[in-house]
Design a protein around this motif. Structure first.
Motif, short mmCIF file in Angstrom:
data_model
loop_
_atom_site.label_atom_id
_atom_site.label_comp_id
_atom_site.label_asym_id
_atom_site.label_seq_id
_atom_site.Cartn_x
_atom_site.Cartn_y
_atom_site.Cartn_z
N ILE A 17 22.95 46.55 -100.42
CA ILE A 17 23.78 47.37 -99.54
C ILE A 17 25.25 47.16 -99.86
CG2 ILE A 17 24.49 47.68 -97.13
CD1 ILE A 17 21.58 47.04 -96.38
N VAL A 18 25.62 45.91 -100.17
CA VAL A 18 26.99 45.64 -100.59
C VAL A 18 27.31 46.42 -101.86
CG1 VAL A 18 28.61 43.88 -101.37
CG2 VAL A 18 27.05 43.37 -99.49
N GLU A 19 26.34 46.47 -102.79
CA GLU A 19 26.54 47.25 -104.01
C GLU A 19 26.79 48.72 -103.68
OE1 GLU A 19 23.12 46.61 -106.41
OE2 GLU A 19 23.73 44.61 -107.08
N GLN A 20 26.00 49.25 -102.75
CA GLN A 20 26.19 50.65 -102.36
C GLN A 20 27.53 50.84 -101.67
OE1 GLN A 20 23.59 51.53 -104.47
NE2 GLN A 20 23.85 53.30 -103.15
N ASP A 21 27.90 49.85 -100.85
CA ASP A 21 29.22 49.92 -100.19
C ASP A 21 30.34 49.92 -101.22
OD1 ASP A 21 28.02 49.96 -97.72
OD2 ASP A 21 28.27 47.81 -97.34
N LEU A 22 30.14 49.14 -102.28
CA LEU A 22 31.14 49.11 -103.35
C LEU A 22 31.26 50.49 -104.00
CD1 LEU A 22 30.37 45.71 -105.13
CD2 LEU A 22 32.49 46.33 -103.96
N LEU A 23 30.13 51.10 -104.28
CA LEU A 23 30.16 52.42 -104.89
C LEU A 23 30.80 53.44 -103.96
CD1 LEU A 23 29.37 54.12 -107.33
CD2 LEU A 23 27.14 54.50 -106.28
N ASP A 24 30.47 53.35 -102.67
CA ASP A 24 31.10 54.25 -101.70
C ASP A 24 32.61 54.02 -101.66
OD1 ASP A 24 28.62 55.21 -101.09
OD2 ASP A 24 28.36 54.00 -99.28
N THR A 25 33.00 52.74 -101.76
CA THR A 25 34.43 52.42 -101.78
C THR A 25 35.11 53.07 -102.97
OG1 THR A 25 34.07 50.31 -100.65
CG2 THR A 25 36.11 50.55 -101.90
N VAL A 26 34.47 52.99 -104.13
CA VAL A 26 35.03 53.58 -105.35
C VAL A 26 35.27 55.07 -105.13
CG1 VAL A 26 34.54 54.17 -107.74
CG2 VAL A 26 34.03 51.88 -106.91
N LEU A 27 34.26 55.77 -104.65
CA LEU A 27 34.35 57.22 -104.51
C LEU A 27 35.30 57.63 -103.39
CD1 LEU A 27 30.55 58.08 -104.96
CD2 LEU A 27 32.37 58.18 -106.69
N GLU A 28 35.14 56.99 -102.23
CA GLU A 28 35.95 57.38 -101.08
C GLU A 28 37.42 57.05 -101.29
OE1 GLU A 28 34.26 55.48 -97.70
OE2 GLU A 28 32.38 56.59 -97.78
N SER A 29 37.71 55.86 -101.81
CA SER A 29 39.10 55.49 -102.03
C SER A 29 39.74 56.37 -103.09
CB SER A 29 39.21 54.01 -102.43
OG SER A 29 38.55 53.77 -103.66
N LEU A 30 38.96 56.78 -104.10
CA LEU A 30 39.51 57.68 -105.13
C LEU A 30 39.89 59.02 -104.53
CD1 LEU A 30 40.13 58.51 -108.02
CD2 LEU A 30 37.71 59.09 -108.31
N VAL A 31 38.97 59.59 -103.75
CA VAL A 31 39.26 60.90 -103.14
C VAL A 31 40.44 60.80 -102.19
CG1 VAL A 31 38.35 62.66 -101.58
CG2 VAL A 31 36.89 61.71 -103.37
N ILE A 32 40.44 59.77 -101.35
CA ILE A 32 41.54 59.61 -100.39
C ILE A 32 42.87 59.40 -101.11
CG2 ILE A 32 42.48 58.04 -98.65
CD1 ILE A 32 39.62 57.59 -97.68
N THR A 33 42.86 58.58 -102.15
CA THR A 33 44.10 58.30 -102.88
C THR A 33 44.62 59.56 -103.55
OG1 THR A 33 43.36 56.04 -103.28
CG2 THR A 33 45.17 56.85 -104.61
N LEU A 34 43.73 60.29 -104.22
CA LEU A 34 44.16 61.51 -104.92
C LEU A 34 44.73 62.53 -103.93
CD1 LEU A 34 41.32 62.01 -107.56
CD2 LEU A 34 43.71 61.45 -108.01
N VAL A 35 44.02 62.74 -102.82
CA VAL A 35 44.47 63.73 -101.85
C VAL A 35 45.78 63.29 -101.20
CG1 VAL A 35 43.94 64.83 -99.64
CG2 VAL A 35 42.16 64.61 -101.39
N ALA A 36 45.84 62.01 -100.77
CA ALA A 36 47.04 61.52 -100.09
C ALA A 36 48.25 61.53 -101.03
CB ALA A 36 46.80 60.12 -99.56
N VAL A 37 48.07 61.09 -102.27
CA VAL A 37 49.17 61.08 -103.22
C VAL A 37 49.60 62.49 -103.56
CG1 VAL A 37 49.83 60.47 -105.58
CG2 VAL A 37 48.61 58.82 -104.17
N PHE A 38 48.63 63.39 -103.70
CA PHE A 38 48.96 64.79 -103.99
C PHE A 38 49.81 65.38 -102.87
CE2 PHE A 38 47.87 69.27 -103.23
CZ PHE A 38 48.35 69.83 -104.40
N LEU A 39 49.37 65.17 -101.63
CA LEU A 39 50.15 65.69 -100.50
C LEU A 39 51.53 65.06 -100.42
CD1 LEU A 39 47.36 65.78 -97.74
CD2 LEU A 39 48.29 67.71 -99.03
N PHE A 40 51.60 63.76 -100.68
CA PHE A 40 52.89 63.07 -100.62
C PHE A 40 53.84 63.60 -101.68
CE2 PHE A 40 55.68 59.72 -102.20
CZ PHE A 40 56.34 59.34 -101.05
N LEU A 41 53.32 63.75 -102.90
CA LEU A 41 54.19 64.18 -103.99
C LEU A 41 54.64 65.63 -103.83
CD1 LEU A 41 52.54 62.54 -107.14
CD2 LEU A 41 54.61 61.84 -105.94
#
Length: 997
Positions: A797-821
């Motif tokens: 489950i921790v492995e799956q949480d890690l994968l979810d972290t990878v995907l969710e943080s990437l999407v959030i970072t891209l969207v948030a940085v895009f909006l900020f810039l």
């Protein structure tokens, strides 16, 4: 005056106030550093999943087969043949040595704290001897009762003769006295060696036997067929009871002691082994290690899975040492935290084991904890100085000025003080992940210094001899300040995107790193510039010229290299776009193939390379064996911490439940997940197996167990609740391990405990057991629900949480940085589309780095799992600097190509210096002892490299395309390329700086 201008003016005008305030703040925040605690437990990475909650319910409602509040260390003997008598004697002597050590002995549980094949063999021999003696005594007592019955018959015959007048009084008295003397002699012979209570109990049995036999004699005398007489039959049953009371009843305490789990003293065990003849030893050894050996095959469980039962030769065997953690509030194996007391004792055991003539492998939670802690410290001791050394060397090349280097290093130290001070005040423990924080901040902090110092140097050169240190720094900070704030914001967005992770340490890592980046902005945006102004003015007032050329400016090899991107943008833009698209597509495919890993091996260090032996004493790492030992245990034995469970909740006393459990047990045995013992049996504990074990030892329960099985398939299918009740009455401890009974006597849950093979992955275990649990639930038609849980499943489950972290943080970072810039560029007068263009190379580099991870076989773990958000957070900084400088130079010079060249040689030079220091800083993690840190250092170094290349090679082409279709109306005439134009260091126009219009 703009906000950046006003802030820059405040810093440079009030330098002494800035210095005092920030130095005091540094001291105040830094006071939290001593409060930072450390935590290397893997339990902290677990999230609040349904499976984790199921483990909590199991802990509350069931007792453990492994005793509560305990942990264990496995001592594994290795050699050509570890089953020789000398080898077993040596192990018992080693146990004596452990017992004699007070610091070790004080941690051991009270009973059966040390169990090995050597103990089982010695105890078997002792109990065999004791059993033989008891059986001999019991036979003597029974013979005495037989003799009593015979003498009583003679007595009855004497009485009959006397009553018939066949003998006179004198003869009767003589013969009666003789019989009584024989009775006394019989009792005396039978009770030889018994204590007073036992003798009295036997004498009572003798008197009862005489009385019963007297009555039986009378019936026989009066009946031709006494056996048909009910009274005679009843007297026979009473006589049988008297026999039991006079034999087993007299020796009840001795028989109970024989069945007791209390081990005889080690001295007795050792003496027994030493005094055994070779033939007797071989016989006892074969008996103990046969598939039907004594002590419930306890010895077989201590042998490797490859062992052939009954063989007297083996290359390895295990001794289990159980320690109490009750006073520590901790327990468990592997990821579970253990106290310093337990860790120290296990290290002491390991040291003593290494001093034995026999080769031992030691494996325990304390040893693992120690190696993880030491590897964290050793990694810091190696990579910290190396990172600083590399930064100093890089700054020597970039700055070529000792004072600027000292200021840069001082700033890094201040940033680290702020960061770790914050951890102390925020009560955030230092764990495996935070070893990367100093290197991360060293690399990123120096970027700020390089950009500020290089821009300051450019401005001083542009101002000429008429300029001042303070004036040049004001313009430099105003020019680079906005970009640094943007860089800080986007990097913080990248790190804070990890707040969506269900894994606590990853969230804390994101927060701490964000605080460190903000600290870097404050320190290098105010504290260090103020200090540089004061020091440079002081030196120049004494005739020392502090003007230096900015790195990457002017003609030279670096300038030629840095113009590759601008040249490609002018000559082959289509080729650049096609190559980038091809690489990005390949990286995107590889990204879908990257594995995810969360296991102990990720945190266990391997033996350090030979070159570390030549390091100074403070940097030289210790020895590490846990990873090799873990692999050895996985290959040969059942690990104490590798258990999965299936929890069933509901009507578990339903008549069909045990049939469903039997099916689930068989499915588990066939799944390849469960550990296979040397006997070929899988190690699965459940209500049915527990009842089978109790039925094999208890006759009354066996009768009930058999009676409840109406179809003869070996599985009870009626009166299950009553069977559970009887099981609790006979063996409450065993029953409580697999069944939960409420105070009202209702059965609410049951569990299957599966010892998992060490070579099976958490993913495989989870998949198989979830299928089995689902089938078990389906067989209940809604009468009970099930869930698969346990350490391997929680790890998955921790492995799956890690994968979810990878995907969710990437999407959030891209969207948030895009909006900020887009918002930031729009507010500063540029097109919002420039934000998308600036972010696009970063998106490319994310694909490249994930594709690289696939190519080199690097999985997502607790550190590399943050690489996507880290790539965006770090990579966008390079793109922002290039885009910001390009737009400012475009406004000043009015020509795309000259603006582009000035950007890539001016800002590009600073980026090259910062990239080199950051890559070098992270590259030092490749020398870390922790495997996960090495992987993080390598992949982060590649991330910085890709981000730099994307910003100076790919982004120029994108900026040209943006200018052509969305940008200002400027010249694209290459002949009007004012390559020799001197740029203002902030990239602003001469009009903005007070020049003639």
């Amino acid at each position: 005056m703009s906000v950046p201008d006003r802030l820059a003016d405040i810093v440079t005008t009030h330098t002494r106030i800035v210095l005092v305030v920030l130095l005091l703040t540094t001291a105040l925040v830094g006071a939290g550093m001593p409060m930072v605690d450390d935590d290397s437990s893997l339990d902290q990475f677990e999230s609040e999943s349904d499976e984790a909650k199921a483990i909590e319910r199991i802990d509350e409602n069931f007792t453990s087969q492994q005793r509560e509040n305990t942990t264990s260390i496995q001592l594994i003997a290795r050699g050509d043949n570890v089953l020789t008598k000398d080898s077993l004697v040596s192990s018992l002597e080693f146990q004596q040595e452990l017992r004699a050590n007070e610091s070790i002995n004080s941690t051991l549980v009270e009973n059966r704290s040390i169990t090995g094949v050597e103990n089982v063999v010695a105890i078997t021999a002792i109990k065999n001897e004791e059993a033989a003696e008891l059986n001999e005594t019991s036979a003597r007592l029974e013979t005495g009762l037989d003799e009593t019955i015979g003498l009583q018959r003679q007595y009855e015959q004497l009485n009959e003769s006397y009553e018939n007048g066949a003998i006179d009084d004198t003869e009767y008295q003589a013969r009666s006295s003789e019989l009584e003397a024989q009775f006394d002699a019989t009792v005396e012979n039978a009770t030889a060696g018994l204590d007073e209570n036992q003798t009295a109990q036997y004498e009572s049995a003798v008197q009862q036997a005489r009385a019963i036999e007297s009555q039986r004699y009378a019936i026989r005398s009066q009946s031709e067929n006494p056996e048909e007489n009910p009274e005679y039959q009843q007297l026979g049953e009473q006589l049988e009871g008297v026999y039991r009371a006079g034999t087993a009843g007299v020796l009840e305490a001795e028989y109970a002691a024989l069945q007791s789990e209390t081990q005889p003293p080690l001295d007795e065990q050792l003496a027994t082994l030493e005094n055994m003849s070779d033939a007797e030893y071989e016989r006892i050894l074969e008996e103990t290690l046969s598939s039907d050996g004594s002590d419930d095959n306890a010895a077989i469980a201590l042998m490797p899975s490859s062992y052939e039962p009954g063989s007297t030769e083996a290359e390895t065997r295990m001794t289990l040492v159980v320690q109490s953690t009750a006073s520590d509030g901790t327990g468990g194996m592997g990821g579970s935290a253990v106290s310093e007391r337990i860790t120290d004792s296990q290290l002491h055991i390991s040291d003593l084991a290494q001093n034995q003539e026999q080769d031992y492998v030691t494996f325990g939670a304390g040893i693992i904890t120690d190696e993880i802690d030491r590897s964290m410290g050793d990694s810091l001791a190696i990579v910290g100085p190396l990172a600083l050394l590399f930064v100093v060397i890089a700054l020597l090349v970039a700055y070529r000025d000792l004072l600027d280097i000292v200021l840069g290093v001082a700033g890094i130290i201040a940033v680290l003080v702020w960061t770790f001070g914050f951890m102390g005040w925020a009560d955030i423990a230092f764990n495996q992940m935070f070893v990367a924080v100093p290197v991360l901040l060293i690399g990123l902090s120096i970027d700020y210094a390089i950009h500020v110092f290089m821009r300051h140097r450019e401005q001083r050169e542009a101002d000429g001899t008429g300029g001042t240190v303070r004036g040049s720094m004001t313009i430099a900070l105003a020019g680079v300040g906005a970009a640094l704030v943007w860089v800080t914001a986007t990097t913080v967005i990248g790190f804070l995107s990890n707040l969506v992770s269900p894994i606590g340490p990853i969230r804390e890592f994101g927060v701490v790193s964000s605080v460190g980046i903000v600290a870097a902005l404050i320190v290098f945006g105010a504290l260090i510039p103020a200090a540089k102004i004061e020091i440079d003015e002081f030196l120049e007032s004494r005739g020392i010229d502090r003007r230096k050329r900015a790195f990457g400016t002017g003609d030279g090899r670096f300038s030629d290299v840095l113009t590759v991107g601008s040249t490609a943008a002018r000559r082959i833009p289509i080729v650049v776009i096609l190559l980038v698209a091809l690489l990005t597509a390949g990286g995107a495919y590889g990204a879908t193939q990257v594995d995810t890993s969360f296991q102990e091996e990720d945190f266990l260090a391997e033996s350090p390379p030979a070159w570390t032996d030549r390091l100074p004493g403070g940097m030289a790492p210790g020895e590490y064996h846990a990873k090799d030992n873990l692999e050895f245990v996985n290959d040969n034995f059942q690990r104490q911490d590798r258990q999965a469970q299936i929890l069933a909740e509901g009507n578990v006393d339903d008549d069909e439940f045990l049939e469903a459990v039997d099916t689930a047990r068989n499915d588990t045995a066939n799944s390849g997940v469960a550990h296979t013992l040397a006997t070929g049996d899988t190690d699965v504990q459940d209500p049915l197996s527990t009842m089978e074990q109790v039925a094999a030892q208890n006759e009354s329960f066996n009768e009930s167990f058999t009676a409840a099985d109406t179809d003869g398939d070996g599985v009870p299918d009626e009166n299950v609740s009553a069977l559970y009740d009887q099981l609790f009455e006979i063996d409450d401890e065993s029953a409580s391990q697999v069944l939960h009974r409420t105070d009202g006597g209702e059965y609410e849950s049951a569990r299957l405990v599966i010892s998992v093979d060490g070579g099976v992955t958490a993913s495989e275990t989870t998949s198989e057991l979830r299928t089995i649990a689902s089938d078990l639930e389906a067989n209940g038609d809604g009468d009970w629900s099930t869930i698969a849980t346990g350490d391997p499943i929680v790890s998955h489950i921790v492995e799956q949480d890690l994968l979810d972290t990878v995907l969710e943080s990437l999407v959030i970072t891209l969207v948030a940085v895009f909006l900020f810039l887009t918002a930031a560029y729009r507010l500063t007068g540029n097109s919002a589309t420039l934000g998308a263009v600036t972010l696009l190379p970063v998106a490319f580099s994310v694909s490249w780095i994930l594709g690289t991870m696939y190519l080199i076989g690097m999985p997502f773990n607790v550190l590399t799992g943050m690489i996507t958000s880290l790539t965006v957070g770090l990579g966008v900084a390079y793109s922002i600097h290039v885009s910001a400088r390009y737009t400012l130079e475009l406004e000043r010079q009015g020509n795309v190509w000259s603006a582009l060249r000035t950007t890539v040689t001016g800002t590009g030079g600073a980026l090259l210096g910062s990239a080199a220091t950051t890559v070098g800083g992270f590259g030092t993690l490749a020398f870390a002892i922790l495997p996960a840190l090495r992987q993080f250092g390598i992949i982060t170094g590649l991330t910085i490299t890709y981000a730099f290349l994307a910003s100076v090679v790919v982004l120029p082409t994108l900026l040209v395309l943006w200018t052509r279709y969305f940008g200002p109306d400027v010249s694209f005439d290459a002949s009007d390329d004012r390559l020799a134009a001197t740029a203002a260091s902030d990239g602003g126009t001469e009009l903005d700086r007070g020049g003639d219009e």
